[in-house]
Scaffold this motif. Structure first.
Motif, PDB file in Angstrom:
ATOM      1  N   ASN A 556       0.830  -1.210   0.000  1.00 17.43           N
ATOM      2  CA  ASN A 556       0.000   0.000   0.000  1.00 17.43           C
ATOM      3  C   ASN A 556       0.868   1.265   0.000  1.00 17.43           C
ATOM      4  O   ASN A 556       0.546   2.241  -0.680  1.00 17.43           O
ATOM      5  CB  ASN A 556      -0.909   0.021   1.228  1.00 17.43           C
ATOM      6  CG  ASN A 556      -2.182  -0.802   1.017  1.00 17.43           C
ATOM      7  OD1 ASN A 556      -2.481  -1.181  -0.136  1.00 17.43           O
ATOM      8  ND2 ASN A 556      -2.899  -1.088   2.078  1.00 17.43           N
ATOM      9  N   ALA A 560       0.879   4.151  -2.676  1.00 18.05           N
ATOM     10  CA  ALA A 560       0.566   5.537  -2.324  1.00 18.05           C
ATOM     11  C   ALA A 560       1.638   6.509  -2.833  1.00 18.05           C
ATOM     12  O   ALA A 560       1.333   7.647  -3.166  1.00 18.05           O
ATOM     13  CB  ALA A 560       0.425   5.648  -0.803  1.00 18.05           C
ATOM     14  N   ASP A 586       5.571   5.858   5.636  1.00 17.58           N
ATOM     15  CA  ASP A 586       5.979   6.156   4.239  1.00 17.58           C
ATOM     16  C   ASP A 586       6.034   7.664   4.028  1.00 17.58           C
ATOM     17  O   ASP A 586       5.613   8.434   4.904  1.00 17.58           O
ATOM     18  CB  ASP A 586       5.028   5.480   3.240  1.00 17.58           C
ATOM     19  CG  ASP A 586       3.607   5.971   3.380  1.00 17.58           C
ATOM     20  OD1 ASP A 586       3.393   7.204   3.427  1.00 17.58           O
ATOM     21  OD2 ASP A 586       2.656   5.116   3.490  1.00 17.58           O
ATOM     22  N   ARG A 595     -10.737   9.176   4.520  1.00 15.34           N
ATOM     23  CA  ARG A 595     -10.143   7.877   4.228  1.00 15.34           C
ATOM     24  C   ARG A 595      -9.884   7.150   5.557  1.00 15.34           C
ATOM     25  O   ARG A 595     -10.144   5.956   5.677  1.00 15.34           O
ATOM     26  CB  ARG A 595      -8.850   8.080   3.445  1.00 15.34           C
ATOM     27  CG  ARG A 595      -8.422   6.831   2.708  1.00 15.34           C
ATOM     28  CD  ARG A 595      -7.155   7.041   1.924  1.00 15.34           C
ATOM     29  NE  ARG A 595      -7.296   7.989   0.839  1.00 15.34           N
ATOM     30  CZ  ARG A 595      -6.299   8.308  -0.006  1.00 15.34           C
ATOM     31  NH1 ARG A 595      -5.115   7.747   0.112  1.00 15.34           N
ATOM     32  NH2 ARG A 595      -6.483   9.197  -0.963  1.00 15.34           N
ATOM     33  N   PHE A 604     -13.383  -0.993   0.832  1.00 14.95           N
ATOM     34  CA  PHE A 604     -13.059   0.434   0.655  1.00 14.95           C
ATOM     35  C   PHE A 604     -11.709   0.531  -0.050  1.00 14.95           C
ATOM     36  O   PHE A 604     -10.712   0.009   0.456  1.00 14.95           O
ATOM     37  CB  PHE A 604     -12.994   1.152   2.011  1.00 14.95           C
ATOM     38  CG  PHE A 604     -12.570   2.597   1.887  1.00 14.95           C
ATOM     39  CD1 PHE A 604     -13.513   3.590   1.606  1.00 14.95           C
ATOM     40  CD2 PHE A 604     -11.219   2.967   1.982  1.00 14.95           C
ATOM     41  CE1 PHE A 604     -13.113   4.912   1.468  1.00 14.95           C
ATOM     42  CE2 PHE A 604     -10.827   4.292   1.827  1.00 14.95           C
ATOM     43  CZ  PHE A 604     -11.779   5.266   1.577  1.00 14.95           C
ATOM     44  N   THR A 605     -11.761   1.188  -1.165  1.00 12.04           N
ATOM     45  CA  THR A 605     -10.503   1.348  -1.915  1.00 12.04           C
ATOM     46  C   THR A 605     -10.541   2.640  -2.726  1.00 12.04           C
ATOM     47  O   THR A 605     -11.610   3.112  -3.112  1.00 12.04           O
ATOM     48  CB  THR A 605     -10.253   0.140  -2.865  1.00 12.04           C
ATOM     49  OG1 THR A 605      -9.017   0.357  -3.548  1.00 12.04           O
ATOM     50  CG2 THR A 605     -11.368  -0.046  -3.862  1.00 12.04           C
ATOM     51  N   THR A 606      -9.392   3.209  -2.884  1.00  7.99           N
ATOM     52  CA  THR A 606      -9.301   4.402  -3.751  1.00  7.99           C
ATOM     53  C   THR A 606      -8.583   4.049  -5.051  1.00  7.99           C
ATOM     54  O   THR A 606      -8.296   4.922  -5.860  1.00  7.99           O
ATOM     55  CB  THR A 606      -8.533   5.539  -3.033  1.00  7.99           C
ATOM     56  OG1 THR A 606      -7.264   5.036  -2.643  1.00  7.99           O
ATOM     57  CG2 THR A 606      -9.304   6.079  -1.854  1.00  7.99           C
ATOM     58  N   LYS A 607      -8.300   2.759  -5.159  1.00  8.66           N
ATOM     59  CA  LYS A 607      -7.540   2.333  -6.336  1.00  8.66           C
ATOM     60  C   LYS A 607      -8.508   2.020  -7.480  1.00  8.66           C
ATOM     61  O   LYS A 607      -9.697   1.793  -7.263  1.00  8.66           O
ATOM     62  CB  LYS A 607      -6.684   1.127  -5.994  1.00  8.66           C
ATOM     63  CG  LYS A 607      -5.604   1.490  -4.980  1.00  8.66           C
ATOM     64  CD  LYS A 607      -4.852   0.272  -4.467  1.00  8.66           C
ATOM     65  CE  LYS A 607      -3.972   0.684  -3.311  1.00  8.66           C
ATOM     66  NZ  LYS A 607      -3.419  -0.470  -2.618  1.00  8.66           N
ATOM     67  N   GLY A 612      -7.266  -2.591  -6.953  1.00 13.82           N
ATOM     68  CA  GLY A 612      -7.457  -2.840  -5.514  1.00 13.82           C
ATOM     69  C   GLY A 612      -8.818  -3.459  -5.231  1.00 13.82           C
ATOM     70  O   GLY A 612      -9.822  -3.113  -5.874  1.00 13.82           O
ATOM     71  N   LEU A 613      -8.814  -4.383  -4.237  1.00 14.16           N
ATOM     72  CA  LEU A 613     -10.095  -5.013  -3.848  1.00 14.16           C
ATOM     73  C   LEU A 613     -10.722  -4.297  -2.635  1.00 14.16           C
ATOM     74  O   LEU A 613     -11.895  -4.476  -2.335  1.00 14.16           O
ATOM     75  CB  LEU A 613      -9.871  -6.476  -3.471  1.00 14.16           C
ATOM     76  CG  LEU A 613      -9.611  -7.437  -4.619  1.00 14.16           C
ATOM     77  CD1 LEU A 613      -9.243  -8.811  -4.063  1.00 14.16           C
ATOM     78  CD2 LEU A 613     -10.857  -7.563  -5.493  1.00 14.16           C
ATOM     79  N   GLY A 614      -9.910  -3.605  -1.921  1.00 12.90           N
ATOM     80  CA  GLY A 614     -10.419  -2.932  -0.694  1.00 12.90           C
ATOM     81  C   GLY A 614     -10.515  -3.895   0.476  1.00 12.90           C
ATOM     82  O   GLY A 614     -11.256  -3.630   1.429  1.00 12.90           O
ATOM     83  N   LEU A 617      -6.568  -3.999   4.155  1.00 14.42           N
ATOM     84  CA  LEU A 617      -6.486  -3.493   5.541  1.00 14.42           C
ATOM     85  C   LEU A 617      -7.451  -4.247   6.460  1.00 14.42           C
ATOM     86  O   LEU A 617      -7.132  -4.526   7.612  1.00 14.42           O
ATOM     87  CB  LEU A 617      -6.784  -1.995   5.570  1.00 14.42           C
ATOM     88  CG  LEU A 617      -5.670  -1.088   5.047  1.00 14.42           C
ATOM     89  CD1 LEU A 617      -6.080   0.378   5.121  1.00 14.42           C
ATOM     90  CD2 LEU A 617      -4.379  -1.299   5.824  1.00 14.42           C
TER      91      LEU A 617
HETATM   92  P1  ADP Z   1      -6.632  -1.764  -1.692  1.00  7.56           P
HETATM   93  O1  ADP Z   1      -5.181  -1.695  -1.469  1.00  7.56           O
HETATM   94  O2  ADP Z   1      -7.048  -2.921  -2.470  1.00  7.56           O
HETATM   95  O3  ADP Z   1      -7.263  -0.521  -2.098  1.00  7.56           O
HETATM   96  P2  ADP Z   1      -6.607  -1.733   1.142  1.00  7.56           P
HETATM   97  O4  ADP Z   1      -7.570  -2.158   2.128  1.00  7.56           O
HETATM   98  O5  ADP Z   1      -5.250  -2.307   1.249  1.00  7.56           O
HETATM   99  O6  ADP Z   1      -7.237  -2.024  -0.256  1.00  7.56           O
HETATM  100  O7  ADP Z   1      -6.477  -0.173   1.159  1.00  7.56           O
HETATM  101  C1  ADP Z   1      -7.615   0.585   1.208  1.00  7.56           C
HETATM  102  C2  ADP Z   1      -7.275   2.012   0.843  1.00  7.56           C
HETATM  103  O8  ADP Z   1      -6.507   2.646   1.868  1.00  7.56           O
HETATM  104  C3  ADP Z   1      -6.464   2.216  -0.308  1.00  7.56           C
HETATM  105  O9  ADP Z   1      -7.249   2.158  -1.527  1.00  7.56           O
HETATM  106  C4  ADP Z   1      -5.864   3.577  -0.081  1.00  7.56           C
HETATM  107  O10 ADP Z   1      -6.748   4.555  -0.527  1.00  7.56           O
HETATM  108  C5  ADP Z   1      -5.701   3.661   1.349  1.00  7.56           C
HETATM  109  N1  ADP Z   1      -4.318   3.417   1.776  1.00  7.56           N
HETATM  110  C6  ADP Z   1      -3.810   2.294   2.235  1.00  7.56           C
HETATM  111  N2  ADP Z   1      -2.491   2.474   2.571  1.00  7.56           N
HETATM  112  C7  ADP Z   1      -2.219   3.762   2.323  1.00  7.56           C
HETATM  113  C8  ADP Z   1      -1.042   4.538   2.482  1.00  7.56           C
HETATM  114  N3  ADP Z   1       0.148   4.083   2.940  1.00  7.56           N
HETATM  115  N4  ADP Z   1      -1.102   5.866   2.135  1.00  7.56           N
HETATM  116  C9  ADP Z   1      -2.257   6.407   1.624  1.00  7.56           C
HETATM  117  N5  ADP Z   1      -3.435   5.684   1.509  1.00  7.56           N
HETATM  118  C10 ADP Z   1      -3.376   4.367   1.816  1.00  7.56           C
END
Ligand code: ADP
Length: 655
Positions: A556, A560, A586, A595, A604-607, A612-614, A617
């Motif tokens: 992640n 990012a 990071d 977020r 939940f994902t911003t990808k 990304g599957l969300g 985490l």
């Molecule tokens: P995915 O990686 O599939 O999107 P995650 O659950 O791993 O799902 O992450 C969810 C969201 O959290 C990411 O889409 C991102 O927006 C945010 N995120 C996770 N790690 C970071 C990070 N180190 N810096 C900024 N945003 C992050």
């Protein structure tokens, strides 16, 4: 205790709205309490009064029974005593009964009667009578002519001589007859000496010439009576006591004299001027055989050997040839006392019996109440038992349902766990998918080197440059080892974890993950720094799953920072009690608040879709929670995101 005025004593007063109309409820209460109290008092007093009444009746009956029983024996004694008294009287009088006749036998008497004025004949007769009186021991002996005048007397030469006195008023003169003795008791009118007069008519042919009279003293008889054991009296036809063992009663009367009797007594000058007052005898009961129960008043100054006061049995007998009545009294006071004692005993006994009966009834009532209470208790117990049985049955079925639910839940949990573990695995495989391009690139490099080296080796072999061939072949070995390491790591990462915790070194886990991510890190030019307190920390966790967490978080961070010039990841770890705290920081854009709020929610994902599957985490936080630790996210002070986690350390646990 203070009680407001108007409140009834002894009864708690309820404050009740329904009775609030001007206190009338209280007034009604006070009114209804009084009759209740009266009833209660009556209920307490009535049995007591009844018991006392019964005891009184029993005492009375006992008194009568004992009295009557004793009376029959007493009566026989009284009758016998009366016989003795009567006999003594008869004997005393009988001694003198013939003396009036004796007078008539003497010639001087007859001569004087024939010639009453002759003084010589009178002297002879007086002398004879005087001698006779001395001889037979009587009080006086005297002779009346047929008119009732004394013509000769034994006391002719004494101051109280009867000679010349007219005694025609005396009953013994009036009733005198030939051949029989008339008896009379009276007090002498001359010398006031009481005496018993025996008189008989002296006659020649059918002519009554005169009356011969003997006056006898009854003192001796009286004295003998006085020493007897119970009182006795002799009363005349009017009820005047002429002879008594109690001196005070003499010349008293048994009943009050009426006018006629008083006149007759006065005419006969029988008792001179004696008052003839009643002695105070009262008859209480007349018995069948003519005896009576009487109460005697007692006699003042009596020094008799017997009592003269109280209850007596009076038995009377008419004395033959006289108008007199002999009455003997038998003392009943002892009998009365005995009967009273028995009456008291019977009364008390009946009270005791009634008391015992009351106690017995009370006990029976108490026993009945206890039995009723016990039966009620038994019923309540049975009811409770059945309720308990019902409740137990309900509880058992609820328990059964609960057990089934628990089983169901356990099944669901198992299914969930399986699903979670499947999800973890799926996420892991997804990560592998993301890595695949890099891995393929990682494998391609040695493979291309291998192709080049092997092609060169053939050419150098044809040229006979064996040393160069050897050199090429020696460079192949580390390439193959590097490929083997990569596939080994991949295989180890891809396997399904057992989930069992074990002691593992943090440093090795970080190195393994960085090895897998090597292509992505080098491609982005990411600088990774590691700072572990003490060089390494041993964790207590499932290594495979922890690697998955590290892979997610570092992946992640790389995502990012993509496209940035400055890409840095700093991994630090230190001990905090029984936990290791690991921070992954990071230099990315950090975590905006919206977020931060939803980041740990599934999907939940911003990808971009397909990238990304969300779930990364969500799954990572779940894994850390399973270890007994916690995963939180925040923004670093100098920018970028920090993911911090706590993991139990493996100190002291066996590997
Ligand atoms: P995915 O990686 O599939 O999107 P995650 O659950 O791993 O799902 O992450 C969810 C969201 O959290 C990411 O889409 C991102 O927006 C945010 N995120 C996770 N790690 C970071 C990070 N180190 N810096 C900024 N945003 C992050």
């Amino acid at each position: 205790m203070h009680r407001p005025p108007g409140f009834p004593a002894g009864r708690p007063c309820a404050i009740d709205g329904s009775r609030s109309a001007g206190g009338s409820g209280l007034a009604e209460d006070a009114e209804s309490i009084e009759p209740k109290r009266r009833r209660f008092r009556l209920a307490a007093v009535l049995p007591l009064a009844g018991a006392l009444a019964i005891a009184a009746v029993v005492a009375f009956v006992a008194y009568r029974a004992v009295f009557e029983l004793s009376l029959s024996g007493t009566r026989a004694n009284a009758s016998h005593r009366l016989d003795l008294y009567a006999a003594s009287f008869e004997r005393e009088i009988g001694k003198y009964a013939s003396y009036p006749y004796v007078m008539a036998l003497d010639g001087s008497i007859l001569a004087l009667l024939a010639n009453p004025t002759d003084s010589l004949l009178r002297y002879r007769a007086d002398s004879y009578l005087e001698a006779l009186n001395d001889r037979i021991g009587t009080l006086d002996v005297f002779l009346l002519d047929k008119t009732g005048r004394v013509i000769a007397s034994s006391n002719w030469n004494k101051w109280d001589s009867f000679v010349g006195r007219d005694l025609s008023y005396r009953p013994y003169y009036q009733n005198a007859g030939v051949g029989r003795v008339t008896r009379f008791y009276g007090i002498g009118t001359t010398n006031r000496q009481p005496g018993y007069f025996l008189a008989t008519a002296i006659s020649r042919g059918n002519d009554t010439l005169g009356i011969g009279v003997v006056k006898v003293s009854l003192e001796q008889l009286e004295r003998s009576w006085a020493s007897a054991e119970s009182p006795a009296i002799l009363s005349d036809e009017h009820g005047v006591v002429v002879l008594s063992s109690v001196p005070a009663w003499k010349y008293g009367t048994l009943v009050a004299l009426d006018e006629k009797a008083r006149r007759e007594i006065a005419e006969a000058q029988q008792y001179n001027d004696r008052p003839l007052a009643p002695i105070g005898l009262s008859t209480l009961r007349q018995l069948d055989d003519g005896t009576r129960i009487v109460r005697l008043p007692g006699a003042a100054g009596s020094d008799s050997s017997f009592s003269t006061e109280g209850l007596f049995l009076a038995e009377s007998r008419a004395m033959p040839e006289t108008p007199w009545t002999l009455t003997v009294f038998t003392d009943l006071s002892e009998m009365d006392d005995l009967a009273r004692l028995w009456a008291a005993l019977a009364g008390l006994g009946s009270l005791l019996c009634l008391g015992l009966l009351a106690v017995y009834r009370q006990r029976r009532r108490h026993l009945r109440e206890i039995l009723a209470a016990r039966a009620a208790l038994q019923r309540a117990h049975d009811h409770l038992e059945s309720q308990v049985a019902d409740r137990t049955a309900a509880l058992s079925s609820a328990n059964e349902r609960l057990r089934e639910e628990v089983e169901e839940r356990e099944r669901a949990e198992r299914t969930l766990r399986d699903a979670q573990s499947g999800l973890v695995q799926a996420s892991k495989l997804a990560s592998l998918g993301q890595l695949s391009a890099g891995i393929a690139h990682e494998l391609n490099q040695p493979l291309a080197a291998l192709v080049t080296l092997s092609g060169n080796a053939v050419r150098f072999l044809e040229r006979g440059e064996f040393d160069t061939v050897r050199g090429n072949l020696e460079r192949v070995r580390p390439l193959v080892e590097r490929m083997g390491n990569l596939t080994g790591e991949l295989k180890s990462f891809a396997r399904k974890s057992s989930g069992e915790p074990q002691r593992v070194g943090l440093r090795k886990l970080i190195d393994d993950v960085l090895f897998l991510l090597n292509h992505r890190l080098t491609r982005g030019g990411v600088a990774v720094t590691i700072d572990i307190d003490g060089g390494d920390i041993e964790l207590w966790c499932d290594a495979n799953r922890f690697e998955q967490v590290l892979l997610n978080l570092i992946g992640n961070a790389v995502d990012a920072m993509e496209g940035q010039d400055d890409q840095r990841i700093h991994l630090s770890a230190r001990l905090e009690g029984d936990f290791a705290r690991i921070d992954i920081r990071d230099s990315g854009p950090g975590l905006p608040p919206e977020r931060l709020a939803h980041m740990f929610e599934p999907f939940f994902t911003t990808k971009a879709p397909g990238v990304g599957l969300g779930l990364g985490l969500t799954i990572s936080a779940g894994i850390i929670r399973d270890f007994g630790g916690e995963l939180v996210a925040s923004n670093a002070e100098g920018g970028g995101a920090v993911f911090s986690m706590t993991i139990p350390i493996g100190a002291g646990e066996a590997t």
